[in-house]
Enzyme design. Structure first.
Site, PDB file in Angstrom:
ATOM      1  N   LYS A 130       0.866  -1.190   0.000  1.00 40.29           N
ATOM      2  CA  LYS A 130       0.000   0.000   0.000  1.00 40.29           C
ATOM      3  C   LYS A 130       0.891   1.225   0.000  1.00 40.29           C
ATOM      4  O   LYS A 130       2.035   1.171   0.441  1.00 40.29           O
ATOM      5  CB  LYS A 130      -0.888   0.011   1.256  1.00 40.29           C
ATOM      6  CG  LYS A 130      -2.131   0.851   1.107  1.00 40.29           C
ATOM      7  CD  LYS A 130      -3.212   0.104   0.366  1.00 40.29           C
ATOM      8  CE  LYS A 130      -4.463   0.916   0.199  1.00 40.29           C
ATOM      9  NZ  LYS A 130      -5.573   0.101  -0.334  1.00 40.29           N
TER      10      LYS A 130
HETATM   11  P1  NAD Z   1     -13.032   7.723  -3.022  1.00 39.23           P
HETATM   12  O1  NAD Z   1     -11.999   8.768  -2.808  1.00 39.23           O
HETATM   13  O2  NAD Z   1     -13.570   7.522  -4.382  1.00 39.23           O
HETATM   14  O3  NAD Z   1     -14.246   7.974  -2.024  1.00 39.23           O
HETATM   15  C1  NAD Z   1     -14.059   8.185  -0.649  1.00 39.23           C
HETATM   16  C2  NAD Z   1     -15.398   8.577  -0.067  1.00 39.23           C
HETATM   17  O4  NAD Z   1     -15.227   8.715   1.353  1.00 39.23           O
HETATM   18  C3  NAD Z   1     -15.922   9.914  -0.579  1.00 39.23           C
HETATM   19  O5  NAD Z   1     -17.308   9.807  -0.832  1.00 39.23           O
HETATM   20  C4  NAD Z   1     -15.682  10.857   0.599  1.00 39.23           C
HETATM   21  O6  NAD Z   1     -16.633  11.901   0.676  1.00 39.23           O
HETATM   22  C5  NAD Z   1     -15.879   9.900   1.757  1.00 39.23           C
HETATM   23  N1  NAD Z   1     -15.284  10.420   2.989  1.00 39.23           N
HETATM   24  C6  NAD Z   1     -14.043  10.906   3.166  1.00 39.23           C
HETATM   25  N2  NAD Z   1     -13.905  11.341   4.439  1.00 39.23           N
HETATM   26  C7  NAD Z   1     -15.092  11.111   5.058  1.00 39.23           C
HETATM   27  C8  NAD Z   1     -15.584  11.348   6.363  1.00 39.23           C
HETATM   28  N3  NAD Z   1     -14.819  11.898   7.296  1.00 39.23           N
HETATM   29  N4  NAD Z   1     -16.877  11.007   6.631  1.00 39.23           N
HETATM   30  C9  NAD Z   1     -17.668  10.448   5.690  1.00 39.23           C
HETATM   31  N5  NAD Z   1     -17.241  10.197   4.433  1.00 39.23           N
HETATM   32  C10 NAD Z   1     -15.983  10.530   4.130  1.00 39.23           C
HETATM   33  O7  NAD Z   1     -12.379   6.376  -2.433  1.00 39.23           O
HETATM   34  P2  NAD Z   1     -12.773   4.886  -2.790  1.00 39.23           P
HETATM   35  O8  NAD Z   1     -11.819   4.391  -3.802  1.00 39.23           O
HETATM   36  O9  NAD Z   1     -14.214   4.770  -2.984  1.00 39.23           O
HETATM   37  O10 NAD Z   1     -12.336   4.159  -1.411  1.00 39.23           O
HETATM   38  C11 NAD Z   1     -13.206   4.089  -0.289  1.00 39.23           C
HETATM   39  C12 NAD Z   1     -12.745   2.969   0.628  1.00 39.23           C
HETATM   40  O11 NAD Z   1     -12.736   1.740  -0.111  1.00 39.23           O
HETATM   41  C13 NAD Z   1     -11.342   3.099   1.193  1.00 39.23           C
HETATM   42  O12 NAD Z   1     -11.304   2.501   2.467  1.00 39.23           O
HETATM   43  C14 NAD Z   1     -10.497   2.289   0.230  1.00 39.23           C
HETATM   44  O13 NAD Z   1      -9.292   1.835   0.823  1.00 39.23           O
HETATM   45  C15 NAD Z   1     -11.457   1.151  -0.036  1.00 39.23           C
HETATM   46  N6  NAD Z   1     -11.175   0.407  -1.259  1.00 39.23           N
HETATM   47  C16 NAD Z   1     -11.179   1.006  -2.472  1.00 39.23           C
HETATM   48  C17 NAD Z   1     -10.959   0.246  -3.623  1.00 39.23           C
HETATM   49  C18 NAD Z   1     -11.021   0.822  -5.015  1.00 39.23           C
HETATM   50  O14 NAD Z   1     -10.944   0.043  -5.974  1.00 39.23           O
HETATM   51  N7  NAD Z   1     -11.177   2.119  -5.190  1.00 39.23           N
HETATM   52  C19 NAD Z   1     -10.707  -1.132  -3.507  1.00 39.23           C
HETATM   53  C20 NAD Z   1     -10.739  -1.721  -2.253  1.00 39.23           C
HETATM   54  C21 NAD Z   1     -10.969  -0.938  -1.146  1.00 39.23           C
END
Ligand code: NAD
Length: 459
Positions: A130
């Site tokens: 990561k």
């Molecule tokens: P993203 O940046 O597209 O979205 C993040 C979301 O979290 C946004 O809607 C933002 O408004 C919200 N957020 C941020 N701070 C916040 C807070 N304090 N309170 C409420 N909401 C808040 O990110 P993503 O890619 O969707 O990732 C989200 C989660 O999923 C993370 O934990 C990431 O590690 C995990 N993840 C993502 C992927 C991927 O393929 N993108 C894969 C596996 C896991």
């Protein structure tokens, strides 16, 4: 298959002697200590050998870099970046890169460990890693984000590679940023192998070697997992029961919005409550998730959508408090934002039958214990959000073979991989009589234990 009621969590609060042996901090709120604690408890459940436990308790490599970037107003700012390579016993290190003002080494280490566990559970020939850059991309121009990306890539150039460590998107990073990483890497390596450098990242744009179905893959995987698990949990009879199923989502970015859109548009479920960093909104009719996603694209968050006007009841909604958001009755709650957001208080408020973790480590051990006491089934991130890394693996395979798949093939292979991992988890749940999180870890660690037994430990 009927899934037995949750049994006591092995995410116990007792401190394993390994923590003192390895000199871990004593702070119980430390995310890395918590993540390792979950892993060690599962390792003890499967009787994993001590030598493998101590290897998995620490990352192989922790890289920290500082690099200067010229900002639009002409001054230079120094940025801090991380790349943690947790384990590569099963294949190249694999894991996202996030841009966030609150990125710390311990968070990155935790997320890297989760990637090792996730890839092993999915039986992908990949390890775990990561990365992150401490920055606030929402306050930066596209030019500044590009320069940060290219300088960061240059700083970790010798640490990544198509067969060594392969980053991908995560919070606040996307396909464009992956394209800049690939271009910087390919422009800097030996010209004869430059084209193969495309595989140095996944989650690239389709026109630049990306895979069809990758953007939605994590959300799609969450839905595949629900389709596989909910009938066994007795929440729906069969997949037709998804019609009208009530959903709440925390975080409406890549993972949350895709899970919501697929559930609403393809399966007729009702997304009745959403939250992100800009607020909490409820709509009892169920949101028009496509319109909400478009609103987020244009405005950076869900705030303001409550005032939106349209011809369907899915447009607009009511602003609510944090407590009201959690207390909205739903069948399924999908946390898809950041780590450690479901603490004791939120876990007591949550009015859901199932929590499926789109985000990595969205709950604290205390929050988790309350969810267990209250009979809320948790489908853990190492299984639920593994769709992203699975299709990243498909992209890497497509780049390697120069043969590109249709979206139908990607979706079918993803569904097959998710269902196999879900079944593996259920088998371990029965075998060890543990909760779903522990079962997923056990199913993963059984594989890692076998790999270490076969490989041995050098020399
Ligand atoms: P993203 O940046 O597209 O979205 C993040 C979301 O979290 C946004 O809607 C933002 O408004 C919200 N957020 C941020 N701070 C916040 C807070 N304090 N309170 C409420 N909401 C808040 O990110 P993503 O890619 O969707 O990732 C989200 C989660 O999923 C993370 O934990 C990431 O590690 C995990 N993840 C993502 C992927 C991927 O393929 N993108 C894969 C596996 C896991």
């Amino acid at each position: 298959m009927t899934i037995a009621a949750p049994s006591p969590s092995v995410r116990s609060s007792a401190r394993d002697p390994i923590f003192d042996e390895l000199g871990f901090p004593t702070d119980p709120d430390n995310l890395y200590t918590q993540t390792v604690g979950t892993m060690i408890n599962a390792a003890n459940t499967i009787n994993m050998r001590h030598r493998v436990k101590i290897i998995l308790a620490q990352p192989k490599n922790e890289v920290m870099v500082h690099f200067p970037v010229r900002m639009d107003d002409g001054h230079h700012r120094l940025f801090k970046g991380y790349r943690v390579q947790h384990n590569n016993a099963c294949g190249p290190y694999k894991g996202g890169i996030r841009y966030h003002h609150d990125v710390h080494l311990d968070d990155v280490k935790s997320l890297a460990l989760l990637m090792t566990v996730k890839c092993a559970l999915m039986r992908l020939p990949l390890g775990g890693g990561k990365g992150g850059v401490k920055c606030d991309p929402k306050s930066m121009s596209a030019g500044e984000i590009e320069r940060v990306t290219r300088r960061f890539t240059a700083a970790i150039m010798n640490e990544i590679g198509p067969d060594y460590d392969v980053p991908a998107p995560d919070v606040n990073t996307n396909a464009q940023i992956m394209a800049w990483i690939a271009d910087t890497y390919m422009s800097s390596v030996n010209a004869q192998s430059a084209n193969d450098g495309l595989r140095v990242v996944t989650g690239k744009p389709i026109d630049m070697g990306g895979s069809l179905g990758r953007e939605k893959a994590t959300g799609q995987g969450v839905v595949d997992c629900l389709l596989e698990m909910l009938p066994g949990l007795g929440i729906v009879k069969d997949t037709s029961g998804f019609q009208g199923l009530r959903i709440s989502i925390q975080g409406f970015g890549n993972v949350g919005s895709w899970a919501g859109r697929i559930l609403e548009k393809k399966h007729g479920s009702k997304v009745v409550a959403v939250q992100d960093h800009t607020g909490y909104i409820v709509n009892e009719n169920g949101f028009d998730t496509e319109a909400l996603a478009e609103h987020v694209r244009q405005n950076g968050g869900i705030a303001g959508f409550e005032k939106a006007k349209g011809n369907t009841p899915g447009i607009g909604g009511t602003l609510v408090s944090e407590e009201e958001f959690y207390k909205t009755p739903v069948d399924v709650f999908i946390p898809a934002a950041l780590e450690q957001m479901i603490k004791e208080r939120q876990a007591r408020w949550l009015n859901a039958k199932v929590m499926i973790e789109g985000a990595n480590a969205p709950s604290t051990p205390e929050g988790d214990a309350i969810l267990g006491e209250r009979g809320i089934t948790v489908i853990p991130a190492v299984l639920a959000n593994a769709g992203g890394v699975t299709v990243s693996y498909f992209e890497w395979v497509q780049n390697k073979s120069c043969h590109y798949w249709t979206e139908e093939t990607v979706d079918a292979e993803l569904n097959r991989t998710m269902c196999m991992a879900a079944r593996r988890t259920l088998v371990c749940k029965e075998k060890y009589r543990v909760d779903m999180r522990s079962a997923a870890y056990c199913a993963s660690l059984e594989h890692l234990a076998k790999v270490y037994e076969l490989r041995g430990i050098f020399p």
